[in-house]
Write an enzyme that holds these catalytic residues in place. Structure first.
Site, PDB file in Angstrom:
ATOM      1  N   THR A  61       5.052   3.492   6.171  1.00 25.32           N
ATOM      2  CA  THR A  61       4.931   3.945   7.554  1.00 25.32           C
ATOM      3  C   THR A  61       3.482   4.158   7.959  1.00 25.32           C
ATOM      4  O   THR A  61       3.130   4.042   9.130  1.00 25.32           O
ATOM      5  CB  THR A  61       5.740   5.241   7.740  1.00 25.32           C
ATOM      6  OG1 THR A  61       7.100   4.984   7.377  1.00 25.32           O
ATOM      7  CG2 THR A  61       5.704   5.736   9.171  1.00 25.32           C
ATOM      8  N   TYR A 151       9.926   4.474  -5.919  1.00 28.38           N
ATOM      9  CA  TYR A 151      10.357   3.988  -4.607  1.00 28.38           C
ATOM     10  C   TYR A 151      11.159   2.707  -4.830  1.00 28.38           C
ATOM     11  O   TYR A 151      10.608   1.654  -5.129  1.00 28.38           O
ATOM     12  CB  TYR A 151       9.137   3.739  -3.732  1.00 28.38           C
ATOM     13  CG  TYR A 151       9.422   3.413  -2.273  1.00 28.38           C
ATOM     14  CD1 TYR A 151      10.714   3.429  -1.742  1.00 28.38           C
ATOM     15  CD2 TYR A 151       8.379   3.096  -1.408  1.00 28.38           C
ATOM     16  CE1 TYR A 151      10.952   3.138  -0.421  1.00 28.38           C
ATOM     17  CE2 TYR A 151       8.603   2.805  -0.071  1.00 28.38           C
ATOM     18  CZ  TYR A 151       9.881   2.822   0.413  1.00 28.38           C
ATOM     19  OH  TYR A 151      10.128   2.538   1.730  1.00 28.38           O
ATOM     20  N   LYS A 179      12.921   7.708  -4.332  1.00 29.02           N
ATOM     21  CA  LYS A 179      13.183   7.412  -2.929  1.00 29.02           C
ATOM     22  C   LYS A 179      14.091   6.194  -2.914  1.00 29.02           C
ATOM     23  O   LYS A 179      13.696   5.094  -3.316  1.00 29.02           O
ATOM     24  CB  LYS A 179      11.899   7.134  -2.148  1.00 29.02           C
ATOM     25  CG  LYS A 179      12.177   6.790  -0.683  1.00 29.02           C
ATOM     26  CD  LYS A 179      10.913   6.520   0.114  1.00 29.02           C
ATOM     27  CE  LYS A 179      11.253   6.133   1.549  1.00 29.02           C
ATOM     28  NZ  LYS A 179      10.053   5.815   2.364  1.00 29.02           N
ATOM     29  N   ILE A 222      12.974  10.994   2.683  1.00 20.84           N
ATOM     30  CA  ILE A 222      11.635  10.626   3.152  1.00 20.84           C
ATOM     31  C   ILE A 222      11.868   9.642   4.283  1.00 20.84           C
ATOM     32  O   ILE A 222      12.282   8.502   4.050  1.00 20.84           O
ATOM     33  CB  ILE A 222      10.788  10.002   2.030  1.00 20.84           C
ATOM     34  CG1 ILE A 222      10.599  10.997   0.887  1.00 20.84           C
ATOM     35  CG2 ILE A 222       9.435   9.534   2.569  1.00 20.84           C
ATOM     36  CD1 ILE A 222       9.839  10.420  -0.309  1.00 20.84           C
TER      37      ILE A 222
END
Length: 309
Positions: A61, A151, A179, A222
């Site tokens: 992001t 992740y 995540k 998240i």
């Protein structure tokens, strides 16, 4: 949560548990195209003011791939300063497709004692076998100055991992959480959340699936769209923890619609468009190869945001 193993004790934050809502911050740019550090600092404070458990710097992001090294350091420094002042959990994106490069990326985090964890993507493009992914993270966990949050995002990395492989990663000393952005909820998701290693937290990474992930036992999320309604995302997590199913279902559906609107065009373009429309960042600009969100997409997201009760 297992955030105090091996060399990890030198890095502390006011809250060390991987739970609740963590906001992966966008990187705002000014009209000259530079990082707007004051706006970034304000966003970090706003997220924590709204009840977020922590912030994430240099995630997808944050357009990390388009930032120069000095800009990445600036972003980390700003976020570290806020978390030092506020006692918030700071997670920083790090890593690389190659293990040696990933080790070097993690080593740089030792410069900021406020960093509580590193968000490290499963190697992309290389597509090692599950055993290779395990060996990669075993090496990284052994040298990282902070605990790792793996992740898992196979639609970006091209590397799907089943529940058994993710469970092995979660059992590694120095790996604190995951995540999970699998692109949906399937049998492997259910299998993983039904049998987690001790001290291993799963955080939802697909915004639209936060509510069902929490219902299945995820510790939090998240979530880029939590920029736009942080208090409501925090409320949703609290509702599931408290067993308030009617409120959780209603709010979860509303936030899923907001998330779908926020991701109607490539992340973080719509989020930036909304933040700019709200006057929270100086421009909606992104860096190539991304292009700014269309006015229609921004308007649709603003409409969904306005309808959340």
């Amino acid at each position: 949560m297992r955030l105090d193993t091996q060399t990890k004790t030198t890095h502390t934050t006011g809250t060390t548990a991987l739970h609740g809502i963590h906001v992966p911050l966008i990187t705002p740019f000014d009209r000259a195209g530079n990082v707007a550090a004051e706006a970034l600092e304000a966003l970090a404070h706003e997220a924590l003011d709204a009840g977020a458990a922590g912030i994430v710097a240099l995630g997808t992001t944050g357009e990390t791939a388009t930032l120069e090294e000095a800009e990445r350091d600036l972003v980390t420094e700003v976020c570290a300063r806020v978390c030092r002042e506020r006692g918030g959990m700071l997670t920083v994106g790090a890593g690389a497709s190659g293990t040696r490069a990933a080790e070097a990326s993690l080593a740089r985090l030792a410069r900021w004692p406020q960093v509580g964890a590193a968000l490290v993507t499963v190697p992309s493009f290389v597509r090692p076998a599950a055993a290779g992914v395990l060996a990669h993270f075993t090496r990284l966990a052994g040298v990282s100055p902070v605990p790792l949050v793996v992740y898992h995002i196979p639609y970006r990395t091209g590397q799907p991992l089943d529940a058994a492989a993710l469970r092995e990663l979660g059992a590694l000393p120095g790996v604190a959480g995951l995540k999970y952005a699998g692109g949906g909820i399937d049998q492997e998701t259910v299998a993983l959340l039904g049998d987690l290693p001790d001290g291993f937290a799963v955080l939802a990474g697909d915004d639209a699936y936060l509510s069902p992930m929490l219902a299945l036992g995820a510790a939090g999320g998240i979530l880029a769209s939590a920029h736009l309604a942080t208090e409501r995302f925090v409320e949703l997590a609290a509702a599931w923890r408290a067993g308030d199913v009617p409120r959780a279902r209603s709010l979860g559906h509303a936030l899923a619609r907001l998330s779908a609107a926020a991701f109607a065009e490539p992340n973080p373009t719509v989020v930036k468009g909304v933040l700019h429309a709200q006057g929270r960042i100086p421009t909606p600009d992104v860096r190539l190869p991304l292009l700014p969100a269309s006015p229609e997409a921004v308007a649709a997201a603003l409409k969904e945001l306005a309808e959340i009760q």
